[in-house]
Motif scaffolding. Structure first.
Motif, PDB file in Angstrom:
ATOM      1  N   GLU A 103       0.885  -1.163   0.000  1.00 21.22           N
ATOM      2  CA  GLU A 103       0.000   0.000   0.000  1.00 21.22           C
ATOM      3  C   GLU A 103       0.923   1.213   0.000  1.00 21.22           C
ATOM      4  OE1 GLU A 103      -2.897   2.245   3.108  1.00 21.22           O
ATOM      5  OE2 GLU A 103      -3.215   0.078   2.852  1.00 21.22           O
ATOM      6  N   MET A 104       0.807   2.025  -1.036  1.00 20.08           N
ATOM      7  CA  MET A 104       1.693   3.185  -1.172  1.00 20.08           C
ATOM      8  C   MET A 104       1.442   4.178  -0.049  1.00 20.08           C
ATOM      9  SD  MET A 104       3.799   2.958  -3.734  1.00 20.08           S
ATOM     10  CE  MET A 104       4.272   4.645  -4.063  1.00 20.08           C
ATOM     11  N   GLY A 105       2.539   4.736   0.453  1.00 24.01           N
ATOM     12  CA  GLY A 105       2.483   5.775   1.470  1.00 24.01           C
ATOM     13  C   GLY A 105       3.003   7.084   0.915  1.00 24.01           C
ATOM     14  N   ARG A 106       3.456   7.920   1.810  1.00 25.28           N
ATOM     15  CA  ARG A 106       3.900   9.262   1.444  1.00 25.28           C
ATOM     16  C   ARG A 106       5.317   9.268   0.876  1.00 25.28           C
ATOM     17  NH1 ARG A 106       7.567  11.286   5.043  1.00 25.28           N
ATOM     18  NH2 ARG A 106       7.713  10.279   7.074  1.00 25.28           N
ATOM     19  N   LEU A 107       5.622  10.344   0.180  1.00 29.26           N
ATOM     20  CA  LEU A 107       6.976  10.570  -0.297  1.00 29.26           C
ATOM     21  C   LEU A 107       7.892  10.701   0.913  1.00 29.26           C
ATOM     22  CD1 LEU A 107       8.851  11.125  -2.722  1.00 29.26           C
ATOM     23  CD2 LEU A 107       8.240  13.547  -2.490  1.00 29.26           C
ATOM     24  N   PHE A 108       8.997   9.993   0.907  1.00 25.61           N
ATOM     25  CA  PHE A 108       9.907   9.981   2.054  1.00 25.61           C
ATOM     26  C   PHE A 108      11.214  10.729   1.782  1.00 25.61           C
ATOM     27  CE2 PHE A 108      13.238   8.080   4.720  1.00 25.61           C
ATOM     28  CZ  PHE A 108      12.698   8.373   5.979  1.00 25.61           C
ATOM     29  N   SER A 109      11.815  10.499   0.600  1.00 21.45           N
ATOM     30  CA  SER A 109      13.086  11.166   0.311  1.00 21.45           C
ATOM     31  C   SER A 109      13.172  11.575  -1.151  1.00 21.45           C
ATOM     32  CB  SER A 109      14.284  10.283   0.695  1.00 21.45           C
ATOM     33  OG  SER A 109      14.342   9.139  -0.107  1.00 21.45           O
ATOM     34  N   VAL A 110      13.824  12.712  -1.357  1.00 20.77           N
ATOM     35  CA  VAL A 110      14.150  13.215  -2.691  1.00 20.77           C
ATOM     36  C   VAL A 110      15.638  13.507  -2.653  1.00 20.77           C
ATOM     37  CG1 VAL A 110      13.804  15.033  -4.410  1.00 20.77           C
ATOM     38  CG2 VAL A 110      11.869  14.256  -3.002  1.00 20.77           C
ATOM     39  N   ILE A 111      16.384  12.808  -3.490  1.00 29.45           N
ATOM     40  CA  ILE A 111      17.843  12.927  -3.444  1.00 29.45           C
ATOM     41  C   ILE A 111      18.361  13.313  -4.828  1.00 29.45           C
ATOM     42  CG2 ILE A 111      20.005  11.778  -2.863  1.00 29.45           C
ATOM     43  CD1 ILE A 111      18.310   9.854  -1.116  1.00 29.45           C
ATOM     44  N   ASN A 112      19.007  14.465  -4.890  1.00 25.29           N
ATOM     45  CA  ASN A 112      19.609  14.941  -6.129  1.00 25.29           C
ATOM     46  C   ASN A 112      21.009  14.363  -6.261  1.00 25.29           C
ATOM     47  OD1 ASN A 112      17.514  16.939  -6.896  1.00 25.29           O
ATOM     48  ND2 ASN A 112      18.098  17.847  -4.946  1.00 25.29           N
ATOM     49  N   VAL A 113      21.281  13.800  -7.438  1.00 26.06           N
ATOM     50  CA  VAL A 113      22.609  13.247  -7.722  1.00 26.06           C
ATOM     51  C   VAL A 113      23.087  13.909  -9.021  1.00 26.06           C
ATOM     52  CG1 VAL A 113      23.973  11.124  -7.829  1.00 26.06           C
ATOM     53  CG2 VAL A 113      21.712  11.073  -6.765  1.00 26.06           C
ATOM     54  N   PRO A 114      23.516  15.186  -8.928  1.00 25.20           N
ATOM     55  CA  PRO A 114      23.811  15.946 -10.140  1.00 25.20           C
ATOM     56  C   PRO A 114      24.942  15.391 -10.991  1.00 25.20           C
ATOM     57  CG  PRO A 114      24.421  17.204  -8.165  1.00 25.20           C
ATOM     58  CD  PRO A 114      23.707  15.972  -7.707  1.00 25.20           C
ATOM     59  N   GLN A 115      25.931  14.722 -10.378  1.00 21.95           N
ATOM     60  CA  GLN A 115      27.058  14.240 -11.194  1.00 21.95           C
ATOM     61  C   GLN A 115      26.663  13.137 -12.161  1.00 21.95           C
ATOM     62  OE1 GLN A 115      26.659  14.164  -7.903  1.00 21.95           O
ATOM     63  NE2 GLN A 115      28.146  12.899  -6.873  1.00 21.95           N
ATOM     64  N   VAL A 116      25.517  12.480 -11.941  1.00 22.28           N
ATOM     65  CA  VAL A 116      25.039  11.485 -12.912  1.00 22.28           C
ATOM     66  C   VAL A 116      23.719  11.907 -13.537  1.00 22.28           C
ATOM     67  CG1 VAL A 116      26.286   9.520 -11.935  1.00 22.28           C
ATOM     68  CG2 VAL A 116      23.982  10.052 -11.108  1.00 22.28           C
ATOM     69  N   GLY A 117      23.280  13.149 -13.270  1.00 24.67           N
ATOM     70  CA  GLY A 117      22.070  13.669 -13.894  1.00 24.67           C
ATOM     71  C   GLY A 117      20.815  12.926 -13.474  1.00 24.67           C
ATOM     72  N   GLN A 118      20.670  12.635 -12.179  1.00 23.18           N
ATOM     73  CA  GLN A 118      19.505  11.894 -11.692  1.00 23.18           C
ATOM     74  C   GLN A 118      18.910  12.559 -10.456  1.00 23.18           C
ATOM     75  OE1 GLN A 118      20.701   7.841 -10.923  1.00 23.18           O
ATOM     76  NE2 GLN A 118      21.238   7.459 -13.057  1.00 23.18           N
ATOM     77  N   VAL A 119      17.612  12.322 -10.263  1.00 23.44           N
ATOM     78  CA  VAL A 119      16.914  12.672  -9.037  1.00 23.44           C
ATOM     79  C   VAL A 119      16.194  11.408  -8.586  1.00 23.44           C
ATOM     80  CG1 VAL A 119      15.206  14.159  -7.937  1.00 23.44           C
ATOM     81  CG2 VAL A 119      16.573  15.046  -9.842  1.00 23.44           C
ATOM     82  N   HIS A 120      16.407  10.990  -7.328  1.00 28.08           N
ATOM     83  CA  HIS A 120      15.814   9.760  -6.787  1.00 28.08           C
ATOM     84  C   HIS A 120      14.679  10.110  -5.833  1.00 28.08           C
ATOM     85  CE1 HIS A 120      19.400   6.942  -7.686  1.00 28.08           C
ATOM     86  NE2 HIS A 120      19.453   7.991  -8.476  1.00 28.08           N
ATOM     87  N   PHE A 121      13.523   9.477  -6.046  1.00 27.82           N
ATOM     88  CA  PHE A 121      12.333   9.672  -5.218  1.00 27.82           C
ATOM     89  C   PHE A 121      11.983   8.339  -4.564  1.00 27.82           C
ATOM     90  CE2 PHE A 121      12.102  12.636  -8.714  1.00 27.82           C
ATOM     91  CZ  PHE A 121      11.599  13.808  -8.168  1.00 27.82           C
ATOM     92  N   PHE A 122      11.931   8.305  -3.230  1.00 28.19           N
ATOM     93  CA  PHE A 122      11.538   7.084  -2.521  1.00 28.19           C
ATOM     94  C   PHE A 122      10.286   7.353  -1.693  1.00 28.19           C
ATOM     95  CE2 PHE A 122      16.020   6.125  -3.298  1.00 28.19           C
ATOM     96  CZ  PHE A 122      15.910   4.830  -3.788  1.00 28.19           C
ATOM     97  N   TYR A 123       9.309   6.468  -1.834  1.00 26.38           N
ATOM     98  CA  TYR A 123       8.054   6.529  -1.096  1.00 26.38           C
ATOM     99  C   TYR A 123       8.043   5.456  -0.022  1.00 26.38           C
ATOM    100  CZ  TYR A 123       5.974   9.519  -4.662  1.00 26.38           C
ATOM    101  OH  TYR A 123       5.677  10.566  -5.503  1.00 26.38           O
ATOM    102  N   LEU A 124       7.467   5.770   1.135  1.00 27.54           N
ATOM    103  CA  LEU A 124       7.199   4.727   2.114  1.00 27.54           C
ATOM    104  C   LEU A 124       6.093   3.850   1.550  1.00 27.54           C
ATOM    105  CD1 LEU A 124       7.182   6.676   5.496  1.00 27.54           C
ATOM    106  CD2 LEU A 124       8.935   5.120   4.640  1.00 27.54           C
ATOM    107  N   ALA A 125       6.135   2.566   1.848  1.00 32.99           N
ATOM    108  CA  ALA A 125       5.095   1.638   1.400  1.00 32.99           C
ATOM    109  C   ALA A 125       4.889   0.591   2.487  1.00 32.99           C
ATOM    110  CB  ALA A 125       5.493   0.968   0.086  1.00 32.99           C
ATOM    111  N   GLN A 126       3.646   0.316   2.793  1.00 34.93           N
ATOM    112  CA  GLN A 126       3.310  -0.692   3.800  1.00 34.93           C
ATOM    113  C   GLN A 126       3.180  -2.044   3.109  1.00 34.93           C
ATOM    114  OE1 GLN A 126       2.991   0.061   7.207  1.00 34.93           O
ATOM    115  NE2 GLN A 126       3.133  -2.144   7.340  1.00 34.93           N
ATOM    116  N   LEU A 127       3.955  -3.014   3.551  1.00 35.41           N
ATOM    117  CA  LEU A 127       3.851  -4.368   3.001  1.00 35.41           C
ATOM    118  C   LEU A 127       2.586  -5.030   3.528  1.00 35.41           C
ATOM    119  CD1 LEU A 127       7.562  -5.470   3.322  1.00 35.41           C
ATOM    120  CD2 LEU A 127       6.251  -5.409   1.203  1.00 35.41           C
ATOM    121  N   LYS A 128       1.827  -5.635   2.625  1.00 38.33           N
ATOM    122  CA  LYS A 128       0.599  -6.331   3.015  1.00 38.33           C
ATOM    123  C   LYS A 128       0.838  -7.819   3.238  1.00 38.33           C
ATOM    124  CE  LYS A 128      -2.480  -3.337   0.327  1.00 38.33           C
ATOM    125  NZ  LYS A 128      -3.493  -3.368  -0.740  1.00 38.33           N
TER     126      LYS A 128
END
Length: 186
Positions: A103-128
């Protein structure tokens, strides 16, 4: 420095592009088509994933069956596809890599990794469920307590930092607060 192949040809007409500052007031060098004047922008790639958690606090990690970092542990994540939201992409990646019912939860982290041109988004999720059906990109999907996590075998810094923040928030009782961890990894 970003290690992507430069754009060589125009997506619209196929003419070889030139790199220059466009005449539209832009201040950065871009790939510009000399035939049709299309400006090709190169933007960061979004990586989306989840931090799947059981009620008892154990987290789900996946052992990578692909490069880069074959055999290392990660959270279920991957590149966001066109026409999907960050949350939908995170849920899709969790299904593809771990076969986990969440079950998807809220956005937890946003991490910018400029040297590889990426932005990482991690959401909390409840395992059922504690039953997982990993896809071909995953050797093994397994639950870990904080003490059991193979910290030296974590595939990516963004995953390690996200896990560290999760366990710190859990210890201090801040996990229920709607805080998003925004970080730059330089």
């Amino acid at each position: 420095m970003i290690f992507r192949s430069p754009i060589k040809f125009c997506r619209n007409c196929g003419t070889a592009v030139t790199y220059r500052v466009p005449d539209d007031g832009d201040t950065r060098e871009r790939a510009v088509c000399p035939a049709c004047n299309t400006i090709h922008y190169e933007n960061p790639l979004n990586v989306v994933g989840t931090l799947p958690v059981l009620q008892d606090g154990r987290v789900l990690l996946c052992k990578r069956n692909i490069q880069p970092r074959l055999g290392r542990w990660t959270l279920p994540a991957g590149f966001m596809e066109l026409a999907e939201t960050t949350a939908a992409g995170a849920q899709r990646e969790t299904d593809e890599e771990a076969g986990a019912d969440i079950e998807m939860g809220r956005l937890f982290s946003v991490i910018n990794v400029p040297q590889v041109g990426q932005v990482h988004f991690f959401y909390l999720a409840q395992l059922k469920s504690e039953h997982f059906y990993p896809g071909p990109e995953t050797m093994e999907a397994r639950l870990f307590t904080e003490a059991e996590i193979p910290w030296d075998e974590i595939a990516f810094r963004t995953v390690k930092v996200t896990l560290e923040h999760f366990f710190a928030d859990r210890r201090t009782g801040q996990l229920e607060q709607p805080k998003v961890h925004c970080l730059d990894l330089l």
